[in-house]
Write an enzyme that holds these catalytic residues in place. Sequence first.
Site, PDB file in Angstrom:
ATOM      1  N   THR A   1      -1.244  -0.935  -4.561  1.00  0.00           N
ATOM      2  CA  THR A   1      -2.199   0.009  -4.740  1.00  0.00           C
ATOM      3  C   THR A   1      -1.656   1.518  -3.822  1.00  0.00           C
ATOM      4  O   THR A   1      -1.012   1.456  -2.939  1.00  0.00           O
ATOM      5  CB  THR A   1      -3.415  -0.345  -4.177  1.00  0.00           C
ATOM      6  OG1 THR A   1      -4.191   0.854  -4.088  1.00  0.00           O
ATOM      7  CG2 THR A   1      -3.363  -0.924  -2.779  1.00  0.00           C
TER       8      THR A   1
ATOM      9  N   MET B   1       5.513   1.458  -3.736  1.00  0.00           N
ATOM     10  CA  MET B   1       6.860   2.015  -4.199  1.00  0.00           C
ATOM     11  C   MET B   1       8.010   1.017  -4.151  1.00  0.00           C
ATOM     12  O   MET B   1       8.820   0.760  -4.991  1.00  0.00           O
ATOM     13  CB  MET B   1       7.208   3.290  -3.489  1.00  0.00           C
ATOM     14  CG  MET B   1       5.974   4.416  -3.848  1.00  0.00           C
ATOM     15  SD  MET B   1       6.214   5.703  -2.291  1.00  0.00           S
ATOM     16  CE  MET B   1       7.729   6.171  -2.767  1.00  0.00           C
TER      17      MET B   1
ATOM     18  N   VAL C   1       0.622  -1.201  -0.081  1.00  0.00           N
ATOM     19  CA  VAL C   1      -0.248  -0.082   0.009  1.00  0.00           C
ATOM     20  C   VAL C   1       0.985   1.315   0.126  1.00  0.00           C
ATOM     21  O   VAL C   1       1.684   1.486   0.941  1.00  0.00           O
ATOM     22  CB  VAL C   1      -0.965   0.086   1.132  1.00  0.00           C
ATOM     23  CG1 VAL C   1      -1.807   1.391   1.052  1.00  0.00           C
ATOM     24  CG2 VAL C   1      -1.805  -1.151   1.097  1.00  0.00           C
ATOM     25  N   CYS C   2       0.808   2.155  -1.012  1.00  0.00           N
ATOM     26  CA  CYS C   2       1.516   3.211  -1.279  1.00  0.00           C
ATOM     27  C   CYS C   2       2.926   3.013  -1.095  1.00  0.00           C
ATOM     28  O   CYS C   2       3.809   2.832  -1.908  1.00  0.00           O
ATOM     29  CB  CYS C   2       0.781   4.557  -0.177  1.00  0.00           C
ATOM     30  SG  CYS C   2       1.234   6.240  -0.629  1.00  0.00           S
ATOM     31  N   GLY C   3       3.374   3.266   0.060  1.00  0.00           N
ATOM     32  CA  GLY C   3       4.878   3.042   0.312  1.00  0.00           C
ATOM     33  C   GLY C   3       5.280   1.561  -0.019  1.00  0.00           C
ATOM     34  O   GLY C   3       6.353   1.228  -0.744  1.00  0.00           O
TER      35      GLY C   3
END
EC number: 6.3.5.11
Length: 431
Positions: free
Chosen positions: A413, A317, A312-314
């Site tokens: 995501t 990445m 999720v997010c980080g």
Amino acid sequence: MKGFVIAGTASGVGKTVATLTAIRALSAAGYTVQPAKGGPDFIDPSHHTAVAGRASRTLDPWLCGEAGMRRNYYRGEGDICIVEGMMGLYDGETSTARVAELLDLPVVLVCDASAGMESVAASALGFREYAAHAGVDIDVVGIIAGRAHGGRHERGIREALPDSLSYFGRIPPLDGLEIPERHLGLHMGGESPIDLSILDEAAAHLDADALAALARAPPRPDPAEPRPATGTRVAVARDGAFCFRYPATIERLQERAEVVPFSPIRGDALPECDGVYLPGGYPELHAAALADSPALETLAERASEGLAVLGVCGGLMALAESLTTVEGERYDMAGVLPADIEMCERYQALDHVELRAREDTLSARKDESLRGHEFHYSSAAVGSDARFAFDVERGAGIDGEHDGLSEYRTLGTYTHVHAESGAFDRFCEAL
């Protein structure tokens, strides 16, 4: 558990400092304080947790639903819950006023009194009376005067208040009460905590017993249906790169599976597990350590073999091909998802989000809707063969129309979701 809301006239008036000061004041008076935060936030709650010594709860009707928000409130423990609001009291679709109304909690308004006396009272009275115009049933009971001096300044504010508004004290303009900012928010509580002795000095100017006396208990919701344990093992990344976790998410994972924490940036190996959860955080600040992380190298191998991985997010990445910092330095990441991440000077998305699943995936079944929020300073350049798990019905997602990059049994995501969304139940059941 009784509680009250600390709201602000606007962003930047000192709600977080007032909340931390109130936590110390009530704690010194012998009350056990449960902190909470209205709206989607990870940073303010980290400061609550550092000062209160217990995890701050997230209260957001968009993320949790109304009943889920009340359940999350009552998962807290203590004599009094102090709920810090978001932005100004009436700002936003799911505003602080809305949270206070749904929980039936009284509101204490933080007013910046650094350059006013009678005008502070006039502003507070306007905020109290505006509730009827806004169509929300809330009770603004009084104020905390932020950045206020004592003596004549304090007396002028107190005497100007009408009988319908109580004066609960002031936050003096002390050196050391400010929290450094990063990414439209504050540094995390573990990075830049306010010295407790300074908070205690400020807390001496609040009326703790008066604050405790105004607190009241929200209506209790119906309990959620019990969910059986799945007998699975979930590895959860936990360090400075992956520090954005709602307490309710970890609690839900622990209810459904065995949770094993690990730290990719400290060189931990990936634990033996049936699934991996990489939460959000600040991977850009630890890009070099992530590039050399044995856990990410193992994760890439295991993901290609079909290990379930939710980022999720980080986490998204870290699962990408590469991460480029704002200084232009490029680092290889796990390389599981076909995307190159680049950090930007300005935030790229900030909103509540609604997604619709295009297919069965780790966090939702086909055609199910997921509500969450997004807040990131990075952009993702995805490969031509990228597969997306979600259509974006509200928000930006990865490319403005889609979110949820999918490869093997890995899902990445930008959208943070709460445990009340059901996403983590679906994740555990899919392992």
